[in-house]
Design a protein around this motif. Sequence first.
Motif, PDB file in Angstrom:
ATOM      1  N   MET A   1       7.049   9.752 -10.923  1.00  0.00           N
ATOM      2  CA  MET A   1       7.952   8.726 -10.011  1.00  0.00           C
ATOM      3  C   MET A   1       9.167   9.397  -9.457  1.00  0.00           C
ATOM      4  N   PHE A   2       9.728   9.248  -8.178  1.00  0.00           N
ATOM      5  CA  PHE A   2      10.884   9.767  -7.852  1.00  0.00           C
ATOM      6  C   PHE A   2      11.791   8.612  -7.493  1.00  0.00           C
ATOM      7  N   ALA A   3      13.332   9.122  -7.366  1.00  0.00           N
ATOM      8  CA  ALA A   3      14.196   8.135  -6.965  1.00  0.00           C
ATOM      9  C   ALA A   3      15.050   8.554  -6.027  1.00  0.00           C
ATOM     10  N   GLU A   4      16.025   7.668  -5.413  1.00  0.00           N
ATOM     11  CA  GLU A   4      16.897   8.166  -4.264  1.00  0.00           C
ATOM     12  C   GLU A   4      17.830   9.597  -4.834  1.00  0.00           C
ATOM     13  N   TYR A   5      17.793  10.314  -4.115  1.00  0.00           N
ATOM     14  CA  TYR A   5      18.859  11.614  -4.398  1.00  0.00           C
ATOM     15  C   TYR A   5      18.067  12.699  -5.255  1.00  0.00           C
TER      16      TYR A   5
ATOM     17  N   ILE B   1      15.330  12.885  -1.233  1.00  0.00           N
ATOM     18  CA  ILE B   1      14.968  11.685  -1.097  1.00  0.00           C
ATOM     19  C   ILE B   1      16.357  10.745  -0.686  1.00  0.00           C
ATOM     20  N   VAL B   2      16.130  10.123   0.402  1.00  0.00           N
ATOM     21  CA  VAL B   2      17.383   9.350   1.034  1.00  0.00           C
ATOM     22  C   VAL B   2      17.165   7.760   0.884  1.00  0.00           C
ATOM     23  N   ASP B   3      15.612   7.411   0.811  1.00  0.00           N
ATOM     24  CA  ASP B   3      15.430   6.388   0.721  1.00  0.00           C
ATOM     25  C   ASP B   3      14.211   5.999  -0.083  1.00  0.00           C
ATOM     26  N   VAL B   4      13.844   4.879  -0.907  1.00  0.00           N
ATOM     27  CA  VAL B   4      12.597   4.588  -1.477  1.00  0.00           C
ATOM     28  C   VAL B   4      12.100   3.286  -1.106  1.00  0.00           C
ATOM     29  N   GLN B   5      11.169   2.987  -0.452  1.00  0.00           N
ATOM     30  CA  GLN B   5      10.550   1.733  -0.085  1.00  0.00           C
ATOM     31  C   GLN B   5       9.244   1.152  -0.765  1.00  0.00           C
ATOM     32  N   THR B   6       8.776   0.066  -0.792  1.00  0.00           N
ATOM     33  CA  THR B   6       7.461  -0.265  -1.350  1.00  0.00           C
ATOM     34  C   THR B   6       6.803  -1.187  -0.170  1.00  0.00           C
ATOM     35  N   THR B   7       5.622  -0.897   0.079  1.00  0.00           N
ATOM     36  CA  THR B   7       5.060  -1.671   0.870  1.00  0.00           C
ATOM     37  C   THR B   7       4.388  -2.909   0.418  1.00  0.00           C
ATOM     38  N   SER B   8       3.923  -3.563   1.320  1.00  0.00           N
ATOM     39  CA  SER B   8       3.297  -4.952   0.932  1.00  0.00           C
ATOM     40  C   SER B   8       2.158  -4.674  -0.201  1.00  0.00           C
ATOM     41  N   ASP B   9       1.254  -3.614   0.049  1.00  0.00           N
ATOM     42  CA  ASP B   9       0.598  -3.451  -0.821  1.00  0.00           C
ATOM     43  C   ASP B   9       0.879  -2.659  -2.331  1.00  0.00           C
ATOM     44  N   GLY B  10       2.127  -2.581  -2.272  1.00  0.00           N
ATOM     45  CA  GLY B  10       2.702  -1.851  -3.680  1.00  0.00           C
ATOM     46  C   GLY B  10       2.819  -0.380  -3.523  1.00  0.00           C
ATOM     47  N   THR B  11       2.652   0.212  -2.511  1.00  0.00           N
ATOM     48  CA  THR B  11       2.582   1.625  -2.595  1.00  0.00           C
ATOM     49  C   THR B  11       4.092   2.016  -2.190  1.00  0.00           C
ATOM     50  N   LYS B  12       4.603   2.775  -3.213  1.00  0.00           N
ATOM     51  CA  LYS B  12       6.018   3.678  -2.641  1.00  0.00           C
ATOM     52  C   LYS B  12       5.793   4.625  -1.434  1.00  0.00           C
TER      53      LYS B  12
END
Length: 65
Positions: free
Chosen positions: A1-5, A19-30
């Motif tokens: 798992m990765f995180a911002e920066y 990495i400048v942003d982490v988002q999670t889609t509606s199906d749970g995919t990062k």
Amino acid sequence: MFAEYDRVRIKGKNVIGDIVDVQTTSDGTKVYLVESDQEGPSDDPDAWNLRYPIFTCTEDQLEPI
């Protein structure tokens, strides 16, 4: 798992950046937005062509640096 920066390399593209942003889609995919270290436009059709191109990636496309 990765995180911002986190510093990463995009496999298959040989792009190194942060990495400048982490988002999670509606199906749970990062989804990770990776800003390239290389200034200037990218010829990659998946890149946002900003001063430093930004790539949208999934976790399996990344490896830590």
